[in-house]
Scaffold this motif. Sequence first.
Motif, PDB file in Angstrom:
ATOM      1  N   UNK A 252      10.411   4.670  11.651  1.00 47.85           N
ATOM      2  CA  UNK A 252       9.666   3.492  12.126  1.00 47.85           C
ATOM      3  C   UNK A 252       8.827   2.898  11.002  1.00 47.85           C
ATOM      4  N   UNK A 253       8.213   3.766  10.201  1.00 45.28           N
ATOM      5  CA  UNK A 253       7.442   3.299   9.047  1.00 45.28           C
ATOM      6  C   UNK A 253       8.355   2.518   8.098  1.00 45.28           C
ATOM      7  N   UNK A 254       9.523   3.100   7.789  1.00 41.07           N
ATOM      8  CA  UNK A 254      10.478   2.446   6.886  1.00 41.07           C
ATOM      9  C   UNK A 254      10.931   1.104   7.457  1.00 41.07           C
ATOM     10  N   UNK A 255      11.213   1.066   8.751  1.00 43.44           N
ATOM     11  CA  UNK A 255      11.679  -0.170   9.389  1.00 43.44           C
ATOM     12  C   UNK A 255      10.604  -1.253   9.335  1.00 43.44           C
ATOM     13  N   UNK A 256       9.365  -0.870   9.573  1.00 43.85           N
ATOM     14  CA  UNK A 256       8.270  -1.849   9.529  1.00 43.85           C
ATOM     15  C   UNK A 256       8.135  -2.428   8.121  1.00 43.85           C
ATOM     16  N   UNK A 257       8.249  -1.583   7.120  1.00 44.15           N
ATOM     17  CA  UNK A 257       8.130  -2.087   5.754  1.00 44.15           C
ATOM     18  C   UNK A 257       9.341  -2.936   5.373  1.00 44.15           C
ATOM     19  N   UNK A 258      10.525  -2.527   5.793  1.00 46.27           N
ATOM     20  CA  UNK A 258      11.737  -3.308   5.498  1.00 46.27           C
ATOM     21  C   UNK A 258      11.627  -4.709   6.091  1.00 46.27           C
ATOM     22  N   UNK A 259      11.100  -4.801   7.304  1.00 42.13           N
ATOM     23  CA  UNK A 259      10.924  -6.122   7.927  1.00 42.13           C
ATOM     24  C   UNK A 259       9.977  -6.996   7.099  1.00 42.13           C
ATOM     25  N   UNK A 260       8.952  -6.389   6.497  1.00 37.81           N
ATOM     26  CA  UNK A 260       8.024  -7.153   5.650  1.00 37.81           C
ATOM     27  C   UNK A 260       8.718  -7.675   4.397  1.00 37.81           C
TER      28      UNK A 260
ATOM     29  N   UNK B  55      14.375  16.882  -3.912  1.00 35.11           N
ATOM     30  CA  UNK B  55      13.090  17.583  -4.046  1.00 35.11           C
ATOM     31  C   UNK B  55      13.060  18.721  -3.020  1.00 35.11           C
ATOM     32  N   UNK B  56      12.946  19.940  -3.521  1.00 34.42           N
ATOM     33  CA  UNK B  56      13.080  21.133  -2.672  1.00 34.42           C
ATOM     34  C   UNK B  56      12.161  21.123  -1.448  1.00 34.42           C
ATOM     35  N   UNK B  57      10.908  20.747  -1.613  1.00 37.83           N
ATOM     36  CA  UNK B  57       9.946  20.817  -0.507  1.00 37.83           C
ATOM     37  C   UNK B  57      10.128  19.709   0.529  1.00 37.83           C
ATOM     38  N   UNK B  58      10.825  18.652   0.192  1.00 36.66           N
ATOM     39  CA  UNK B  58      11.024  17.564   1.142  1.00 36.66           C
ATOM     40  C   UNK B  58      11.894  18.061   2.290  1.00 36.66           C
ATOM     41  N   UNK B  59      11.465  17.798   3.519  1.00 37.17           N
ATOM     42  CA  UNK B  59      12.175  18.296   4.695  1.00 37.17           C
ATOM     43  C   UNK B  59      12.608  17.203   5.665  1.00 37.17           C
ATOM     44  N   UNK B  60      11.910  16.071   5.660  1.00 34.04           N
ATOM     45  CA  UNK B  60      12.161  15.008   6.639  1.00 34.04           C
ATOM     46  C   UNK B  60      12.311  13.669   5.949  1.00 34.04           C
ATOM     47  N   UNK B  61      13.072  12.808   6.579  1.00 35.83           N
ATOM     48  CA  UNK B  61      13.248  11.472   6.038  1.00 35.83           C
ATOM     49  C   UNK B  61      13.451  10.469   7.149  1.00 35.83           C
ATOM     50  N   UNK B  62      13.253   9.201   6.813  1.00 34.29           N
ATOM     51  CA  UNK B  62      13.556   8.094   7.702  1.00 34.29           C
ATOM     52  C   UNK B  62      13.851   6.887   6.836  1.00 34.29           C
ATOM     53  N   UNK B  63      14.805   6.083   7.247  1.00 32.61           N
ATOM     54  CA  UNK B  63      15.261   4.970   6.421  1.00 32.61           C
ATOM     55  C   UNK B  63      15.463   3.716   7.261  1.00 32.61           C
ATOM     56  N   UNK B  64      15.600   2.587   6.579  1.00 35.00           N
ATOM     57  CA  UNK B  64      15.899   1.323   7.246  1.00 35.00           C
ATOM     58  C   UNK B  64      16.604   0.400   6.268  1.00 35.00           C
TER      59      UNK B  64
END
Length: 168
Positions: free
Chosen positions: A60-68, A131-140
């Motif tokens: 949702x964060x990624x989608x909001x920024x993509x819309x901007x 990046x080894x410690x990264x566990x979650x992602x979201x995209x748009x």
Amino acid sequence: MKTLGRVKCPNPVFVLVLVLVLIQGNAAAASSKSQFLAVQNAARAALGLPPLAWDRRIARYAAAYARRRRGDCELRHSGGPYGENIFWGSGGAWTAAKAAADWVGERRQYSYKSNSCADGQQCGHYTQIVWRETARMGCAKVVCDGGKGVFVICNYDPPGNYVGERPY
């Protein structure tokens, strides 16, 4: 329009079209999600790293920024709390998978031995993905106004790419 008691029911054809549009939109979103995950998790699997999980809050964060960015399509980072990869491609044929593959392709420019990119090259998109410690992602992904191309963003939590640290 038909009336049931006091409630007016819309035209059944309109309801059917609306349902089909919603289903198609959800299918497209699911397809993009699968494409983003498949390409990036394949890069992680090649290194023996655990897969990234899709996070709806981050998406949702990624989608909001993509819309901007839709109006100007500028490659400008959000400055938010996540690790971030951004992409712009001209034309409308760029899929989620193609954008993610572009980032993963930077692996050719990365030297684990020196923990750096080849001179004059980029590899930070790739190192964020693995990046080894990264566990979650979201995209748009959005198509930019006026046919200016496609803007893609993926955000990662916890973020990576800390200077002096190896990604894996």
